[in-house]
Design a protein around this motif. Structure first.
Motif, PDB file in Angstrom:
ATOM      1  N   LEU A  59       0.819  -1.218   0.000  1.00  0.00           N
ATOM      2  CA  LEU A  59       0.000   0.000   0.000  1.00  0.00           C
ATOM      3  C   LEU A  59       0.851   1.266   0.000  1.00  0.00           C
ATOM      4  CD1 LEU A  59      -2.800   1.357   0.300  1.00  0.00           C
ATOM      5  CD2 LEU A  59      -2.475   1.203   2.759  1.00  0.00           C
ATOM      6  N   GLU A  67      -2.423   4.327  -5.338  1.00  0.00           N
ATOM      7  CA  GLU A  67      -3.774   4.534  -5.865  1.00  0.00           C
ATOM      8  C   GLU A  67      -3.897   4.239  -7.351  1.00  0.00           C
ATOM      9  OE1 GLU A  67      -5.025   8.385  -4.493  1.00  0.00           O
ATOM     10  OE2 GLU A  67      -5.446   7.551  -2.499  1.00  0.00           O
ATOM     11  N   VAL A  70      -4.132   0.517  -7.843  1.00  0.00           N
ATOM     12  CA  VAL A  70      -5.441  -0.007  -7.432  1.00  0.00           C
ATOM     13  C   VAL A  70      -6.492   0.342  -8.492  1.00  0.00           C
ATOM     14  CG1 VAL A  70      -7.308   0.192  -5.717  1.00  0.00           C
ATOM     15  CG2 VAL A  70      -4.927   0.010  -4.957  1.00  0.00           C
ATOM     16  N   ASN A  74      -8.611  -2.328 -10.666  1.00  0.00           N
ATOM     17  CA  ASN A  74     -10.072  -2.292 -10.703  1.00  0.00           C
ATOM     18  C   ASN A  74     -10.570  -2.256 -12.147  1.00  0.00           C
ATOM     19  OD1 ASN A  74     -10.315  -2.299  -7.929  1.00  0.00           O
ATOM     20  ND2 ASN A  74     -10.785  -0.119  -7.739  1.00  0.00           N
ATOM     21  N   LEU A  89      -6.196   1.267   5.503  1.00  0.00           N
ATOM     22  CA  LEU A  89      -6.490   1.840   4.186  1.00  0.00           C
ATOM     23  C   LEU A  89      -6.876   3.304   4.241  1.00  0.00           C
ATOM     24  CD1 LEU A  89      -8.434  -0.996   2.369  1.00  0.00           C
ATOM     25  CD2 LEU A  89      -6.010  -0.510   2.445  1.00  0.00           C
ATOM     26  N   GLU A  90      -6.743   3.937   5.393  1.00  0.00           N
ATOM     27  CA  GLU A  90      -7.198   5.316   5.514  1.00  0.00           C
ATOM     28  C   GLU A  90      -6.638   6.250   4.452  1.00  0.00           C
ATOM     29  OE1 GLU A  90      -7.393   6.953   9.354  1.00  0.00           O
ATOM     30  OE2 GLU A  90      -8.766   5.385   9.974  1.00  0.00           O
ATOM     31  N   LEU A  92      -6.016   5.724   1.476  1.00  0.00           N
ATOM     32  CA  LEU A  92      -6.364   5.321   0.115  1.00  0.00           C
ATOM     33  C   LEU A  92      -7.733   5.883  -0.252  1.00  0.00           C
ATOM     34  CD1 LEU A  92      -4.924   3.499  -1.963  1.00  0.00           C
ATOM     35  CD2 LEU A  92      -6.293   1.608  -1.133  1.00  0.00           C
ATOM     36  N   SER A  93      -7.788   6.715  -1.294  1.00  0.00           N
ATOM     37  CA  SER A  93      -9.065   7.322  -1.665  1.00  0.00           C
ATOM     38  C   SER A  93      -9.890   6.380  -2.542  1.00  0.00           C
ATOM     39  CB  SER A  93      -8.824   8.630  -2.415  1.00  0.00           C
ATOM     40  OG  SER A  93      -8.197   8.350  -3.655  1.00  0.00           O
ATOM     41  N   GLN A  95     -10.834   2.289  -3.304  1.00  0.00           N
ATOM     42  CA  GLN A  95     -10.749   0.961  -2.694  1.00  0.00           C
ATOM     43  C   GLN A  95     -10.720  -0.120  -3.783  1.00  0.00           C
ATOM     44  OE1 GLN A  95     -10.542   0.585   0.706  1.00  0.00           O
ATOM     45  NE2 GLN A  95     -10.496   2.814   0.772  1.00  0.00           N
ATOM     46  N   PRO A  96     -10.022  -1.213  -3.520  1.00  0.00           N
ATOM     47  CA  PRO A  96     -10.033  -2.294  -4.514  1.00  0.00           C
ATOM     48  C   PRO A  96     -11.431  -2.915  -4.599  1.00  0.00           C
ATOM     49  CG  PRO A  96      -8.756  -2.929  -2.577  1.00  0.00           C
ATOM     50  CD  PRO A  96      -9.167  -1.515  -2.368  1.00  0.00           C
ATOM     51  N   GLN A  97     -11.907  -3.135  -5.823  1.00  0.00           N
ATOM     52  CA  GLN A  97     -13.248  -3.709  -6.008  1.00  0.00           C
ATOM     53  C   GLN A  97     -13.267  -5.180  -5.645  1.00  0.00           C
ATOM     54  OE1 GLN A  97     -14.008  -2.584 -10.047  1.00  0.00           O
ATOM     55  NE2 GLN A  97     -14.522  -0.494  -9.455  1.00  0.00           N
ATOM     56  N   VAL A 101      -7.299  -7.242   2.399  1.00  0.00           N
ATOM     57  CA  VAL A 101      -6.208  -6.488   3.008  1.00  0.00           C
ATOM     58  C   VAL A 101      -5.550  -7.357   4.059  1.00  0.00           C
ATOM     59  CG1 VAL A 101      -5.614  -4.433   4.338  1.00  0.00           C
ATOM     60  CG2 VAL A 101      -7.472  -4.350   2.674  1.00  0.00           C
TER      61      VAL A 101
END
Length: 125
Positions: A59, A67, A70, A74, A89-90, A92-93, A95-97, A101
């Protein structure tokens, strides 16, 4: 199910020792064939050139959070295993579909189980 050795796995980790450890573990547990990338730019290029069955993404990279990798995973519908630190994951704007984690430092068993779970989900789709 596809033979494990035929699965291409992208490993993005800019700590080369950790990246090599992950690749060795992927081979040892016969999860698939690892392709190590040491930068997000390189990882995105590899994703554009090859169809990966799963991505292992560190990450936090020296260049920031991963990002773009990711987002591309996606877009290409590649299951993603994110290796996060205690902050999770804070930062990270996006998220993985299709993602799981694991928190660093993760045991080999945790990583193997998460990768296996992701691949099993894909096999059922």
């Amino acid at each position: 199910l596809m033979a494990l050795a035929e699965r291409d796995i992208l490993v993005l980790e800019d700590d080369i020792l950790l990246g090599q450890l992950l690749c060795n573990m992927i081979r040892m547990y016969r999860i698939g064939l690892p392709h190590l990338s040491l930068s997000e730019v390189d990882a995105c290029q590899m994703m554009r050139e090859r169809d990966f069955h799963i991505c292992f993404l560190g990450l936090r990279l020296r260049t920031g959070v991963c990002e773009r990798a990711v987002a591309l995973a996606n877009a290409k519908r590649i299951p993603t295993l994110l290796m996060a630190d205690a902050e999770g994951l804070e930062p990270l704007s996006i998220q993985p579909q299709r993602g799981l984690v694991v928190q660093k430092p993760a045991s080999e068993e945790m990583i193997r189980d998460a990768a296996t779970a992701l691949l099993m989900q894909e096999a059922v789709r």
